[in-house]
Every structure is written in structure tokens, then in C-alpha cells.
Design a protein around this motif. Structure first.
Motif, short mmCIF file in Angstrom:
data_model
loop_
_atom_site.label_atom_id
_atom_site.label_comp_id
_atom_site.label_asym_id
_atom_site.label_seq_id
_atom_site.Cartn_x
_atom_site.Cartn_y
_atom_site.Cartn_z
N LEU A 267 76.62 51.93 79.38
CA LEU A 267 77.75 52.56 78.67
C LEU A 267 78.58 53.39 79.63
N ASN A 268 77.91 54.05 80.57
CA ASN A 268 78.62 54.82 81.60
C ASN A 268 79.44 53.89 82.49
N PHE A 269 78.90 52.71 82.81
CA PHE A 269 79.63 51.74 83.63
C PHE A 269 80.87 51.21 82.90
N ILE A 270 80.76 51.07 81.57
CA ILE A 270 81.93 50.65 80.78
C ILE A 270 83.01 51.72 80.85
N SER A 271 82.59 52.99 80.82
CA SER A 271 83.55 54.11 80.95
C SER A 271 84.24 54.08 82.31
N ILE A 272 83.48 53.80 83.36
CA ILE A 272 84.05 53.73 84.72
C ILE A 272 85.06 52.58 84.79
N ALA A 273 84.68 51.42 84.21
CA ALA A 273 85.58 50.26 84.20
C ALA A 273 86.86 50.58 83.43
N ARG A 274 86.72 51.35 82.35
CA ARG A 274 87.88 51.75 81.54
C ARG A 274 88.82 52.64 82.37
N LYS A 275 88.26 53.58 83.14
CA LYS A 275 89.08 54.47 83.97
C LYS A 275 89.81 53.68 85.06
N GLU A 276 89.11 52.72 85.63
CA GLU A 276 89.74 51.88 86.65
C GLU A 276 90.89 51.08 86.05
N TYR A 277 90.66 50.58 84.83
CA TYR A 277 91.73 49.84 84.16
C TYR A 277 92.92 50.76 83.84
N ASP A 278 92.64 51.98 83.42
CA ASP A 278 93.71 52.94 83.12
C ASP A 278 94.61 53.14 84.34
N ASP A 279 93.99 53.27 85.51
CA ASP A 279 94.77 53.43 86.75
C ASP A 279 95.62 52.19 87.03
N LEU A 280 95.02 51.02 86.85
CA LEU A 280 95.75 49.76 87.07
C LEU A 280 96.92 49.62 86.10
N ALA A 281 96.67 49.99 84.83
CA ALA A 281 97.71 49.87 83.81
C ALA A 281 98.89 50.78 84.13
N LYS A 282 98.58 52.03 84.53
CA LYS A 282 99.66 52.98 84.86
C LYS A 282 100.48 52.48 86.05
N LYS A 283 99.78 51.98 87.06
CA LYS A 283 100.48 51.47 88.24
C LYS A 283 101.38 50.29 87.88
N GLU A 284 100.85 49.41 87.03
CA GLU A 284 101.61 48.21 86.66
C GLU A 284 102.91 48.59 85.94
#
Length: 632
Positions: free
Chosen positions: A459-476
Motif C-alpha cells: 500500500l505504501n508502494f502504491i502511494s509512492i507510485a501515486r506521488k510519482e504520477y502526480d509529478d508527471l501529470a503536473k509536468k505534462e
């Protein structure tokens, strides 16, 4: 009618490959091309090598033969090819070992074997991979076995080909009765490996020990013919149709070998060490074939703990096949599996598979003892990304830290099942990263092999993946807001490099409008460097490193551009995005946009669709999501 023409052309091509002639004519072929008489191991190795090998910057080799289907297993495959196939092709003792692929479920073991089998079928249709056998032999025997034992050294001197093995009982009888011992007249034909027709490729799968017969491996007596031939030791009264018979000259896959009854494994002891096996009331029968088995780690540990298995264990080469540890390669696995399904037409928004891949790879990594190294940094280094404080040279050290890394974790099958669930259950015409991560999270409860402790970790790894996606989404989104983004980035980069060059060389910089000589713009340089955490003390070294890189590229005749230096590119991006953040925040979060804002939103959506692979609806959803992130 077009398909019928293609079938006709295909049949013509197949017929053109066929060849038949005498043993004397076959010897002429051997003289011109000794490779037609190569061993099974050598044939497999040459097949892999001829498909092409590419040396990578990290020192690993990419074997093109596997790269169509296998992703992220370059190190494991390189070890397999060089340590096993290459050595075996040179007739080293390794060829007298069973190849056992060991790894976690859905890690690619059976895919490797399937590729080898299919590859051999195609390879034997080429000039380089041509194989010839004695016509009428149930084991499609190597014709050179017709040469008497006493003359083989003379043959090797003349032709440069070593002959190993003896005629099978069927061919011995055929030579005496049909050809009166005249080996030069024996008819030889070109053969083509085919698993369906049981030529050169075999598969043995254990079943119920009470009902399975050893004949499945070694053939059986044909009781209906004993009355005709009068003896069980007459080759005509025996069916040479076991998997070991039919896989001769090629490859046999031994599925679930370690679950097999002992009596089936005893035959492999003689076959691997001496190149022969016992069948019926005959002398030992020669066989030249590659035996490949595969298993998981727990079964292997159980197998080696039993002292009765020591003899067979010593005749195995165990090759670990771990899970892939590269996010980029993991994405390719998902793309391949989805494209093969009936839902390949559904739109999956950019970064959705990447988010799933980040989660998957995190579950497979082990915590490094290296100072300052966490799992996310390790994940990025394994994916070829730049991480501050570490070099790509550190990757080898990290790989060598744990030899069993990648042998545990979430398997690709589970992830694909959850992506499929998200695709089936969505009420939209697409899914995005949030849908995929939500589905992965929901599936953890029903995953039988995951403990409560692992579940919390995952579940913690899913949270980390979500944060990484948030950064990618903002950059995009921020990138889409920048008009002529590449030009803006190039202009900012050129400006930065001019100032860095002047700073390092103790020079002034000339204003392009006034011609006035000015000091290097420290404020501009620091505003970019601070984006990636370059401290005041480290700025001089960072700037000098940039100049050295520019000089190195110039010497090689290459140009230094925006995409050349990963950290500098990140700094330029962040600087541009920081300047635009307020514009993006206001435009994406307003509930009733005015005419200008609506125009800007439509421009951004169009850019996301045309340049980044979104659909209009998934791009609109992305804008709303990023707006909520920026307003938190």
C-alpha cells in the motif's frame, strides 16, 4: 482469393526447401558447410547469435533473438547465452547438463523456452540452420552416424567434423536389410523441426505417477507386431515415439521436472552425461538434444534438500530468471500483453502503465545498504535515470549487492489482471493512472499469497507510485501550457550556457541589444540551479562539469543540446514551470472560465492530444486533476 494465393505461395516456398539425396551427396554438403553437422547446443547458440547482438552503454549485451518478447532480462539472458549456450556449443562439459531455469511465477521462464522452440522451427528453414537426417529414421538421425567407428578419426581429419553417437536400432536394421551395408547409398533428406509434427522439438509434462508410463519418454513395444517379427528386441516391433526420441537433434522441454516421479528422471542421468538413454531391449540409444526444464525457487529448494537427488542435481545448470527491475521495460511487458487481448483498442492514458510499473518494480527491490540510497532512487538508477549523488556506474554495484533481487514481488500477471479489471469496469472510454492504481489497491485483499505485513508495504508502494504520477501529470500539463515549449527551453538553455561559459572563464558577457559588457547573470544561473538542489558551494563544480561535457561532445563532433544533460534538462523544465505555475493554477481550477481562459484550456487539450497521446476526455480529466493538485 488473396489468402488462397498466399497459401499457394507459402506451399511453393516450403517445397523449394526440400532436398533428398544419397549419403555420398550429403558428404559434399558437409564439405562445403560443416555447420550442417553441428550439435544441438551449437545449433541453438548459432541461432541466437545470428539474430544479432547489440552492446549497450552499461556493458550488457542485448540479444535480438529475445528482445522481441523478453523485456528487462538482459543480464539474465546474457548469462544464459554466454555461460550455458556458448560453453555448450564449444563441447565443454556444460553441454552434459540439464538447463534448469529457476525463477518466480510469470517471470518469463516458459516464454524463453517457447521462443527457443519456435526459433528452431524457423531456423531450420534457413540456409544457415539447415538440418539433414536419414530418411525413414524415427529419430531423424544425424547421417554421419553411418560412418563406422574405426573411420571417424580419418573423417575428422579430412572434413574437420567430429562425429559422436551411434545409429539407432531402426537405422542399423535398415542399413543391413535395405542397403546391404552400403552407407553411400543410404537416402538422406532435409528435415524441418516442428513441434506439432514431433520433429526435433519435444515437450514432456508429468501427470499422475500411477498412470504415466516411461514410454512417454523413451518409446514403447508395439505388441501388435511381435507376432510378425517374433521378438521384442526387433526394432520393427518398437515404437521410437517417446519425447526423447522425437526431440533428437533439437530441444526437449521438461515441464515441471522437479515434480516428476524418480523413474522418469533416471533416464536423464545417462542422457546428459553420456549422450544416450535406455529403451526397451536395445543397447543404449544415442541422442543429441538440449534438455530445458523450469521451476520456481521453493520447488528447487525442496528438490536439493532431498539427498536422493544429488546425482541429478550435479547434472544441472541452474539459471536464475528473476523479474524485470526496469520501469521502462515493465511498461513494455504490459503493452505487449494488452495488445494481444481483445481490449487493446481501449484508450489507456499516458503514464497509467508507468504508474503500475513503478509499483511492481518497487515490490521486487531490496533495500540497499549504500548510504543515501532508498528504493525510489534505486528504481530510477535501474531505469537508466540520473540520481543526484550517484552515477550509473553504481548500478553494477547495486545489482551485485543482492544476487536474489527480483526473485520475489508482484508478478506481471497480477498487474495485467488488475488493469483488465479497470478496463472492463470503467464507465469512461479510457482509464488513467488513478484507475489503475485504485484497481491494484483493491486487488491486494484478494491476493492469496500476500501477507498482512506485505499488504501494508505494498500500500505504501502504491502511494509512492501515486506521488510519482502526480509529478508527471503536473509536468505534462505545465509543458502543454508553454507556447513553443522546445524553443523556450532552448532559449533559456542558451542563455544559461552563455553565462556559465563567461563565469568559468572569468569573462564578461555582451548584451545583444546595447553591446554593453556585463558580469555573468548570477541570479539567472542560480534560479535554474536551485531547481535541482545545486547548493551555493556546489555551483562552481556543477558549471565546470557542464563545460567539460560540452567540450567532450564537441570533440566527438556532436552538439550539446537541451536533451543532452539529464539534470540540466530537469532544471530548465522546472524553471519554466515555476514561472508558469500561477497561470496553470488559475486556468485549470476556475469553475466558470472566461473566454480567454476557455481558449487557453482548449489549446492545452489540443496539445495534450496531438503531442502527448491523450484523448480529449482523458486530457480534460488530467487538467482538472492537476488543477486540484496545484490548489492543495
Amino acid at each position: 482469393m488473396d489468402i488462397l494465393k498466399k497459401i499457394s505461395d507459402y506451399r511453393t516456398r516450403e517445397d523449394s526447401l526440400r532436398w533428398e539425396g544419397t549419403f555420398a551427396e550429403y558428404l559434399e554438403i558437409v564439405k562445403q558447410n560443416p555447420e550442417v553437422a553441428e550439435t544441438a547446443h551449437s545449433r541453438v547458440y548459432n541461432m541466437i547469435k545470428r539474430a544479432g547482438v547489440e552492446e549497450r552503454e552499461d556493458g550488457t549485451s542485448e540479444y535480438k533473438f529475445f528482445s522481441r518478447e523478453m523485456f528487462g532480462l538482459d543480464r539474465a539472458i546474457e548469462r544464459l547465452v554466454e555461460e550455458y549456450f556458448h560453453s555448450a556449443a564449444k563441447r565443454l562439459d556444460v553441454r552434459k547438463r540439464i538447463l534448469l531455469l529457476m525463477g518466480p511465477v510469470s517471470g518469463g521462464k516458459s516464454t524463453i523456452v517457447t521462443m527457443l522452440k519456435k526459433g528452431l522451427e524457423q531456423y531450420t528453414k534457413t540456409d544457415e540452420g539447415a538440418v539433414y537426417g536419414i530418411k525413414g529414421c524415427p529419430m531423424h538421425e544425424e547421417p554421419l552416424h553411418l560412418i563406422p567407428e574405426d573411420l571417424r578419426k580419418d573423417f575428422e581429419k579430412e572434413y574437420g567434423v567430429r562425429v559422436e553417437g551411434n545409429l539407432c536400432p531402426s537405422c542399423q536394421l535398415m542399413l543391413e536389410e535395405e542397403y546391404n551395408g552400403r552407407v553411400e547409398d543410404v537416402v538422406i533428406e532435409r528435415i524441418f523441426f516442428n513441434e506439432d509434427k514431433r520433429v526435433g522439438v519435444g515437450t514432456f509434462s508429468p501427470s499422475d505417477p500411477k498412470s504415466q508410463d516411461i514410454a512417454d519418454l523413451t518409446g514403447s513395444i508395439d505388441f501388435s507386431t511381435i507376432a510378425d517379427y517374433g521378438s521384442e528386441s526387433d526394432p520393427r516391433a518398437y515404437r521410437f515415439d517417446g519425447e526423447l526420441n522425437k526431440a533428437n537433434r533439437g530441444l526437449m522441454e521438461f515441464q515441471e521436472m522437479l515434480k516428476c516421479d524418480e523413474k522418469f528422471l533416471w533416464n536423464l542421468l545417462s542422457l546428459t552425461q553420456e549422450g544416450n538413454f535406455k529403451a526397451g531391449r536395445f543397447a543404449l540409444i544415442s541422442a543429441d538434444e538440449l534438455i530445458v526444464a523450469h521451476t520456481n525457487e521453493s520447488e528447487y529448494r525442496s528438490f536439493i534438500s532431498d539427498k536422493k537427488n544429488e546425482a541429478l542435481q550435479s547434472r544441472m545448470i541452474v539459471m536464475p530468471v528473476p523479474y524485470n527491475l526496469s520501469v521502462t521495460e515493465e511498461e513494455k511487458i504490459y503493452e505487449k500483453l494488452i495488445s494481444e487481448s481483445d481490449i487493446g483498442h481501449m484508450h489507456i492514458a499516458p503514464h497509467a502503465l508507468k504508474a503500475a510499473a513503478i509499483f511492481s518494480v518497487l515490490t521486487r527491490l531490496k533495500e540497499s545498504k549504500k548510504q543515501g540510497m532508498d528504493l525510489l532512487k534505486k528504481l530510477k538508477l535501474y531505469d537508466g535515470k540520473t540520481v543526484e549523488g550517484f552515477k550509473l556506474a553504481d548500478v553494477d554495484e547495486l545489482y551485485n549487492e543482492f544476487h536474489d533481487e527480483g526473485m520475489t514481488g508482484i508478478d506481471p500477471r497480477y498487474v495485467i489482471n488488475r488493469i483488465s479489471s479497470a478496463l472492463i469496469n470503467t464507465d469512461k472510454d479510457y482509464i488513467n493512472a488513478l484507475d489503475v492504481l485504485r484497481s491494484l489497491k483493491e486487488g491486494l485483499d484478494s491476493h492469496a499469497s500476500i501477507t498482512k505485513e506485505q499488504q501494508e508495504k505494498y500500500l505504501n508502494f502504491i502511494s509512492i507510485a501515486r506521488k510519482e504520477y502526480d509529478d508527471l501529470a503536473k509536468k505534462e500539463v505545465q509543458k502543454a501550457f508553454v507556447y513553443s515549449y522546445e524553443e523556450s527551453a532552448k532559449t533559456l538553455l542558451d542563455n544559461y550556457l552563455d553565462n556559465v561559459e563567461a563565469y568559468c572563464n572569468w569573462q564578461k558577457i555582451r548584451d545583444p541589444l546595447t553591446g554593453e559588457e556585463l558580469d555573468p547573470d548570477e541570479k539567472l544561473m542560480r534560479s535554474i540551479e536551485e531547481q535541482i538542489g545545486v547548493s551555493e558551494n556546489a555551483k562552481k563544480a556543477f558549471r565546470e562539469e557542464i563545460l567539460i561535457r560540452i567540450s567532450a561532445y564537441a570533440r566527438k563532433g556532436k552538439s550539446f543540446n537541451y536533451n543532452t544533460h539529464d539534470r540540466l534538462r530537469e532544471a530548465i523544465q522546472k524553471k519554466l514551470f515555476a514561472d508558469l505555475k500561477d497561470v496553470v493554477k488559475i486556468t485549470t481550477s476556475v469553475k466558470t472560465p472566461d473566454e480567454n481562459q476557455l481558449k487557453k484550456i482548449n489549446e492545452v487539450i489540443n496539445r495534450l492530444v496531438e503531442e502527448h497521446g491523450y484523448t480529449a476526455s482523458s486530457a480534460n480529466d488530467l487538467l482538472k486533476y492537476v488543477g486540484s493538485l496545484l490548489n492543495r
